[in-house]
Design a protein around this motif. Structure first.
Motif, short mmCIF file in Angstrom:
data_model
loop_
_atom_site.label_atom_id
_atom_site.label_comp_id
_atom_site.label_asym_id
_atom_site.label_seq_id
_atom_site.Cartn_x
_atom_site.Cartn_y
_atom_site.Cartn_z
N ARG A 144 0.78 -1.03 0.18
CA ARG A 144 0.11 0.10 0.06
C ARG A 144 1.00 1.29 -0.09
O ARG A 144 0.50 2.21 -0.85
N LEU A 145 2.09 1.38 0.79
CA LEU A 145 2.81 2.43 1.08
C LEU A 145 3.88 2.62 -0.38
O LEU A 145 4.69 3.38 -0.34
N PHE A 180 1.00 -0.85 12.58
CA PHE A 180 0.48 -0.23 11.60
C PHE A 180 -0.53 -0.85 10.82
O PHE A 180 -1.72 -0.60 10.74
N PHE A 184 -4.10 0.01 12.43
CA PHE A 184 -4.54 1.48 11.70
C PHE A 184 -4.85 1.04 10.20
O PHE A 184 -5.90 1.21 9.81
N CYS A 185 -3.85 0.56 9.39
CA CYS A 185 -3.91 0.21 8.08
C CYS A 185 -4.50 -1.40 7.99
O CYS A 185 -3.90 -1.99 7.26
N PRO A 190 -9.08 0.40 6.77
CA PRO A 190 -7.99 1.01 7.04
C PRO A 190 -8.49 2.53 7.44
O PRO A 190 -9.43 3.11 6.83
N LYS A 191 -7.90 3.08 8.26
CA LYS A 191 -8.21 4.58 8.79
C LYS A 191 -7.60 5.61 7.93
O LYS A 191 -6.73 6.53 8.20
N CYS A 192 -8.15 5.55 6.60
CA CYS A 192 -7.42 6.36 5.54
C CYS A 192 -7.83 8.08 5.67
O CYS A 192 -6.69 8.71 5.62
N CYS A 195 -4.77 9.15 7.89
CA CYS A 195 -3.45 8.50 7.61
C CYS A 195 -2.58 9.79 6.96
O CYS A 195 -2.98 10.42 6.11
N PHE A 197 -0.49 8.82 4.78
CA PHE A 197 0.33 8.55 3.43
C PHE A 197 -0.82 8.47 2.47
O PHE A 197 -0.70 7.94 1.43
N THR A 198 -1.74 9.34 2.62
CA THR A 198 -2.81 9.22 1.49
C THR A 198 -2.12 9.60 0.07
O THR A 198 -2.86 9.32 -0.87
N CYS A 201 -0.46 6.59 -1.35
CA CYS A 201 -1.00 5.38 -1.15
C CYS A 201 -1.35 4.38 -2.30
O CYS A 201 -2.20 5.00 -3.12
N ASN A 203 -3.39 1.76 -2.34
CA ASN A 203 -4.30 0.81 -1.92
C ASN A 203 -5.30 0.20 -3.19
O ASN A 203 -5.61 -0.87 -3.36
S1 SF4 Z 1 -4.28 5.78 3.02
FE1 SF4 Z 1 -3.48 3.76 2.66
S2 SF4 Z 1 -1.74 3.45 3.91
FE2 SF4 Z 1 -3.05 4.98 4.69
S3 SF4 Z 1 -4.49 3.64 5.89
FE3 SF4 Z 1 -5.44 4.13 3.87
S4 SF4 Z 1 -4.81 2.12 2.88
FE4 SF4 Z 1 -3.40 2.31 4.56
#
Ligand code: SF4
Length: 220
Positions: A144-145, A180, A184-185, A190-192, A195, A197-198, A201, A203
């Motif tokens: 995802r990252l 994480f 979280f993810c 996932p708690k987008c 986050c 890293f949006t 990401c 995903n």
């Molecule tokens: S934005 Fe991506 S990395 Fe962040 S929680 Fe959502 S799926 Fe995970």
């Protein structure tokens, strides 16, 4: 964002990520990791205190009765083969290593039920040797990252993480990624919205790839 920056961002969310498997020795850690395959650490932690009270070391577990061991771990997945493996593993330890858990990949992976992931966890947590175990959380989060490609194998993910994250951070980064991914993810929710890293990401790409792979499998 570099691998190192990602690790530090995750550490802002989880400053105290660590191994969550209950254990009081290297041997018990090894057994707990073997038991954790395809099940949660929480479910393993429910059975190991009683198992380790009855069989605290390889010498006692090597002589254990299969059905008795099964009785202790019956609530976790694949308990039958895991019971067989941990008895066989203990016998290997007693016969080949005088009951002492070894630290090399070759020796660890010569034990019943021990693969690269388990060897990596033991090397990292028990021996503090820089290692990067890739479990389901580390695999998902790395993809995802964008630290690995969606179709990379577990071996490839490990190789890329080791290339992109400084060696001195591997052991802690492994726990950070697990926390994480676990809290979280998560795979499904996932708690987008919260986050950091949006912006990069992957995903969506990963989900599309998984759907395509599932479709292909159904058509086979
Ligand atoms: S934005 Fe991506 S990395 Fe962040 S929680 Fe959502 S799926 Fe995970």
């Amino acid at each position: 964002m570099s691998g190192e920056e990602i690790v530090y961002e995750i550490e802002k969310i989880f400053p105290n990520a660590q191994c969550e498997l209950y254990h009081e020795s290297t041997f018990q850690l090894l057994i707990a990791v073997v038991l954790s395959a395809q099940t949660t650490d929480a479910s393993v932690n429910k059975v190991t205190p009683a198992l380790f009270t009855r069989y605290p070391d390889p010498f006692s577990l090597a002589k254990a009765d299969l059905e008795d061991v099964e009785g202790y771990i019956r609530t976790i997945g694949l308990y039958h083969s895991k019971a067989k493996n941990i008895i066989a593993l203990s016998k290997d330890l007693v016969e080949k290593f005088d009951g002492v858990v070894p630290s090399t990949y070759k020796e660890l992976q010569s034990l019943a039920g021990v693969g690269r992931k388990t060897a990596n966890v033991v090397r990292s947590v028990a021996f503090d040797i820089p290692s990067f175990a890739v479990d389901t959380h580390v695999d998902r989060v790395s993809k995802r990252l964008g630290l690995a490609k969606v179709d990379d194998s577990v071996e490839k993910v490990e190789e890329k993480l080791k290339r992109k994250i400084p060696r001195a951070l591997w052991n802690q980064a492994h726990h950070d990624f697990i926390f994480f991914g676990r809290y979280f993810c998560t795979a499904r929710h996932p708690k987008c919205q919260e986050c950091p890293f949006t912006s990069f990401c992957q995903n969506e790409k990963l989900e599309r790839y998984k759907a395509l792979k599932k479709k292909k499998k159904e058509m086979e």
